[in-house]
Scaffold this motif. Structure first.
Motif, PDB file in Angstrom:
ATOM      1  N   ASP A 111       0.790  -1.223   0.000  1.00 46.14           N
ATOM      2  CA  ASP A 111       0.000   0.000   0.000  1.00 46.14           C
ATOM      3  C   ASP A 111       0.832   1.289   0.000  1.00 46.14           C
ATOM      4  O   ASP A 111       0.386   2.318   0.493  1.00 46.14           O
ATOM      5  CB  ASP A 111      -0.952  -0.005   1.202  1.00 46.14           C
ATOM      6  N   ASN A 112       2.038   1.229  -0.528  1.00 45.91           N
ATOM      7  CA  ASN A 112       2.792   2.462  -0.769  1.00 45.91           C
ATOM      8  C   ASN A 112       3.130   2.623  -2.253  1.00 45.91           C
ATOM      9  O   ASN A 112       3.899   3.509  -2.624  1.00 45.91           O
ATOM     10  CB  ASN A 112       4.078   2.508   0.066  1.00 45.91           C
ATOM     11  N   ASN A 114       1.705   3.362  -6.036  1.00 49.36           N
ATOM     12  CA  ASN A 114       0.551   3.962  -6.707  1.00 49.36           C
ATOM     13  C   ASN A 114      -0.126   2.975  -7.654  1.00 49.36           C
ATOM     14  O   ASN A 114       0.516   2.381  -8.526  1.00 49.36           O
ATOM     15  CB  ASN A 114       0.972   5.201  -7.494  1.00 49.36           C
ATOM     16  N   THR A 120      -3.537   4.840  -1.966  1.00 49.10           N
ATOM     17  CA  THR A 120      -2.136   4.569  -1.644  1.00 49.10           C
ATOM     18  C   THR A 120      -1.865   5.326  -0.356  1.00 49.10           C
ATOM     19  O   THR A 120      -1.598   6.526  -0.375  1.00 49.10           O
ATOM     20  CB  THR A 120      -1.188   5.043  -2.760  1.00 49.10           C
ATOM     21  N   LYS A 152      -4.648  -4.310  -2.364  1.00 46.93           N
ATOM     22  CA  LYS A 152      -3.506  -3.657  -1.714  1.00 46.93           C
ATOM     23  C   LYS A 152      -3.331  -4.298  -0.333  1.00 46.93           C
ATOM     24  O   LYS A 152      -4.296  -4.744   0.290  1.00 46.93           O
ATOM     25  CB  LYS A 152      -3.757  -2.153  -1.561  1.00 46.93           C
TER      26      LYS A 152
END
Length: 521
Positions: A111-112, A114, A120, A152
């Motif tokens: 989840d970092n 894009n 994000t 994610k």
């Protein structure tokens, strides 16, 4: 039984560990194949044989996430377009009869990174409402290759923690092998997701540990590639001078196929210019189960003997015997002159510079431009809050601010460290150096700071820029995974792919976790 229902039954049986073949003359039969986890090759074979479709595979993974993620808390966001994308890929295959390299392969994304139309957050409250307008460079390449962004995954907030994976947006992720233990950090959500079979392939990022640590703690394969081989653009940074993004998978072959897609030059990440001319036509050609025959593997005892837990020590010693039995010459020990001195004063902290650039280039929110803005928004984690304050106050070299922090390829201390290691490798004609990825088993979640010990991933590779791959080397008596790490020369991914594949195929250490549904009390 209709063909559709039969395909769904087959898919369910595959996830339970069975094979299903259609016998048009009578009742269907099943036979145990010990196949609870699917690889890219197996999925593509099934697509070719019309056993099931991409849409049915995505549906099965989504059902598995629904059934078991309450236990691990690894997933943050499901892609609402995943089924539609799968249908499009199915339609394409019906028309063309050909599969793209990752056609219909469900992907879990940290989840970092894009991903268009999805949050994000980097695990933070400050970015909880940030929706990327387009995919990161590597996500574009994966999507073009046919991968389906399924979900994610949770992470340590701002990627601050190698110890555990707790975010302000999703809470704490648990290790699927034992829910009382950490999956490591910061890519623990991806590690737990892939280990728990929520997707086929995964992506993590690694500033010091965060691909290899969670891969080791979750019995996965984790590739930290040469710094500059894979683009980091449109990814929330920690320290860009160290940051790498790479595959976290259940097999070396799958990780290699992911690497084959994402490696290459990106004009938005100038560090990748160093990779020009250093990438082979394909990486899968190096998947050689006999690659250890005649190889020379060095043992770095300065890491493997440093306060190592007895069970991990025993697993590592056993792995050395396995390397020998698989045809390698084990050079034990390997001594790097001045190793203890060279590894010191390596950490620099350009968090402010890197994150504020990301906010400017991608988030574009007038009320969120500086670290101070992030601090003002706040955090649900005391650990993350302390790290934010520390990074706001410090941007130079951690241990000695008088030593300048230069570029990833020009920093004098980094170059000296790398040259010292590679010179010893050259003098001993070593193909790789090995050591445990962790000297200790995973920590208990409630004691993650006091039990965080033996993280060897932080010491060499993030500073020298060298590639380092971790693969499973067994389990402790509490059924907690451990990994062995292979360190290579710059851009020696082909060598490491061969060695780790040969070790994996010769030992078959990975075992799936025995997850159970969480039931309401």
């Amino acid at each position: 039984m209709t063909r559709f229902k039969f395909a769904c039954l087959c898919l369910t049986l595959l996830f339970l560990g069975y094979s299903c073949k259609e016998d048009k003359s009578g009742p269907q039969e099943t036979s145990s194949l010990n196949l609870p986890e699917l690889t890219i090759s197996e999925i593509h074979t099934a697509y070719t044989n019309r056993d099931y479709t991409s849409k049915q595979l995505v549906e099965a993974y989504l059902q598995r996430i629904e059934d078991f993620d309450d236990a691990t808390n690894a997933i943050t966001t499901i892609n609402p377009e995943a089924l539609a994308i799968a249908e499009q890929l199915d339609s394409e295959f019906q028309k063309t009869g050909s599969l793209r390299p990752l056609h219909g392969i469900p992907l879990i994304v940290k989840d970092n990174i894009n991903t268009e139309g999805l949050p994000t957050t980097a695990g933070s409250l400050a970015l909880k409402d940030y929706i990327a307008q387009e995919d990161a460079f590597i996500i574009k390449k994966l999507v073009e290759a046919g991968a389906i962004v399924l979900a994610k995954s949770n992470m340590a907030e701002w990627a601050f923690s190698p110890m555990h994976s707790k975010s302000s947006t999703a809470g704490t992720t648990r290790n699927p092998y034992n829910l009382e233990y950490v999956p490591a950090g910061s890519s623990g959500g991806t590690g737990a997701s892939i280990a728990a079979n929520f997707g086929t392939i995964g992506l993590g990022t690694d500033t010091g540990n965060s691909i290899r640590g969670p891969s080791s703690h979750n019995a996965l394969v984790g590739f930290r590639t040469t710094l500059g081989l894979v683009s980091r653009s449109a990814i929330v940074p920690l320290y860009l001078r160290n940051d790498v993004v790479g595959p976290m998978c259940r097999t070396v072959e799958d990780a290699t196929k992911v690497l084959e897609v994402i490696a290459g030059y990106d004009p938005d990440d100038q560090l990748t210019a160093h990779s020009k001319g250093k990438i082979p036509e394909n990486y899968t050609q190096f998947l050689n189960k006999d690659a250890l025959t005649g190889a020379r593997i060095g043992v770095l005892r300065e890491l493997s003997d440093a306060d190592t837990a007895p069970e991990v020590k025993a697993l590592f010693e056993k792995s050395l015997s396995e390397l020998d039995s698989l045809g390698a010459t084990v050079v034990d020990p390997v001594v790097i002159p001045d190793f203890a001195i060279l590894k010191e004063n390596q950490w620099c902290a350009p968090f402010r510079e890197d994150v504020e650039r990301f906010l400017k280039n991608y988030v574009k929110n007038d009320s969120l431009q500086t670290i101070e803005d992030i601090i003002e928004v706040g955090s649900n984690s005391d650990f993350a809050r302390e790290r934010l304050l520390r990074n706001a106050a410090h941007t130079g070299r951690w241990e000695n601010s008088e030593i300048p922090c230069l570029g990833a390829y020009s920093d004098v201390r980094r170059v000296a460290f790398r040259e010292a290691i590679e010179q010893v490798m050259d003098s001993l004609e070593l193909d790789a150096i090995v050591y445990p990825s962790w000297n200790n088993p995973p920590a208990r979640i409630d004691h993650f700071q006091e039990e965080y010990k033996g993280d060897n991933s932080q010491i060499i590779s993030p500073h020298t820029g060298q590639p380092a791959f971790t693969v499973p080397m067994g389990f402790t008596s509490k059924n907690l995974p451990a990994g062995i790490q292979f360190l290579g020369r710059m851009y020696d991914e082909p060598v490491l792919i061969g060695l780790t594949y040969a070790y994996e195929q010769g030992t078959k250490h990975r075992i799936a976790p025995n997850l159970k549904k969480v039931t309401a009390k």
